[in-house]
Scaffold this active site. Structure first.
Site, short mmCIF file in Angstrom:
data_model
loop_
_atom_site.label_atom_id
_atom_site.label_comp_id
_atom_site.label_asym_id
_atom_site.label_seq_id
_atom_site.Cartn_x
_atom_site.Cartn_y
_atom_site.Cartn_z
N ASN A 197 2.31 1.57 4.43
CA ASN A 197 2.51 0.31 5.16
C ASN A 197 2.14 0.43 6.63
OD1 ASN A 197 5.11 -1.98 6.04
ND2 ASN A 197 3.18 -2.52 5.10
N CYS A 246 -1.62 0.80 7.30
CA CYS A 246 -3.06 0.49 7.40
C CYS A 246 -3.42 -0.76 6.59
CB CYS A 246 -3.91 1.67 6.91
SG CYS A 246 -3.78 3.16 7.92
N ARG A 247 -3.59 -0.60 5.30
CA ARG A 247 -4.14 -1.67 4.46
C ARG A 247 -3.24 -2.88 4.31
NH1 ARG A 247 -5.26 1.89 -0.69
NH2 ARG A 247 -3.31 2.78 0.07
N SER A 248 -2.02 -2.67 3.85
CA SER A 248 -1.17 -3.85 3.60
C SER A 248 -0.79 -4.58 4.89
CB SER A 248 0.05 -3.49 2.75
OG SER A 248 0.90 -2.57 3.38
N CYS A 288 0.87 -1.19 0.00
CA CYS A 288 0.00 0.00 0.00
C CYS A 288 0.90 1.24 0.00
CB CYS A 288 -0.98 -0.02 1.18
SG CYS A 288 -0.26 0.17 2.82
N ASP A 310 -8.29 3.52 1.14
CA ASP A 310 -7.38 3.91 2.22
C ASP A 310 -8.21 4.50 3.36
OD1 ASP A 310 -5.38 4.81 3.88
OD2 ASP A 310 -4.23 5.76 2.28
#
Length: 170
Positions: free
Chosen positions: A23, A25-27, A20, A134
């Site tokens: 690095n 939140c999402r990934s 993401c 995001d």
């Protein structure tokens, strides 16, 4: 349905990187969930999961507190994560790179066509090819939405990994 690319080598684990922007939140959420699902499927040691961001602002930091709280509330352990920046040289050793959105995908591939680099949600059984939004600038609901996407997509990825790796053993 999108299929996983074949392993680059029969030796060693199948290596997956989740990418993401920062690095945090999402990934990392996807990393924690996918890693746990890989372990539950009995694929530990045969599949390695990592995550990174295209930007370096958060390198060395833990994940966003809201992402960590969302994972913790769902029974996952987010404490080991430390942000890492994606290095294009990493592509050489990876079997699959899953970007969270189209910009992350473009940043990772730099315009090159590589079938090992895909959108994470190419494997989403509900909305294949969508982006993982995001949640950083939003509220808790955004993190819960991301977790739901990650959990269902991780289940599809692990099912394909199980099939792929079982076929390799034959």
């Amino acid at each position: 349905m999108t299929r996983l690319p074949a392993p680059r080598s029969a030796d060693g684990p199948y290596r997956i990187a989740l990418v993401c922007l920062g690095n945090i939140c999402r990934s990392p959420m996807a990393d924690v969930v996918l890693s746990e699902r890989v372990d539950e499927a009995g694929l530990a040691g045969r599949v390695e999961v990592s995550s990174s961001g295209t930007g370096g602002w958060h390198v060395g930091n833990p994940m966003d507190r809201r992402a960590a709280a969302t994972l913790t509330a769902a029974g996952y352990d987010p404490t080991a994560h430390r942000a890492h920046q994606f290095d294009p040289a990493d592509l050489r050793g990876l079997d699959l790179v899953l970007a969270m959105d189209a910009q992350n995908l473009a940043d990772v591939t730099s315009g090159a066509d590589d079938d090992r680099v895909r959108l994470f949600r190419d494997f989403d059984p509900v909305d294949p090819g969508g982006e993982v939004p995001d949640p950083y600038y939003g509220g808790d609901a955004g993190f819960e939405e991301v977790l739901a996407m990650v959990e269902r997509t991780a289940a599809t990825i692990v099912a394909q990994l199980s099939d792929e790796l079982r076929d390799q053993q034959r």
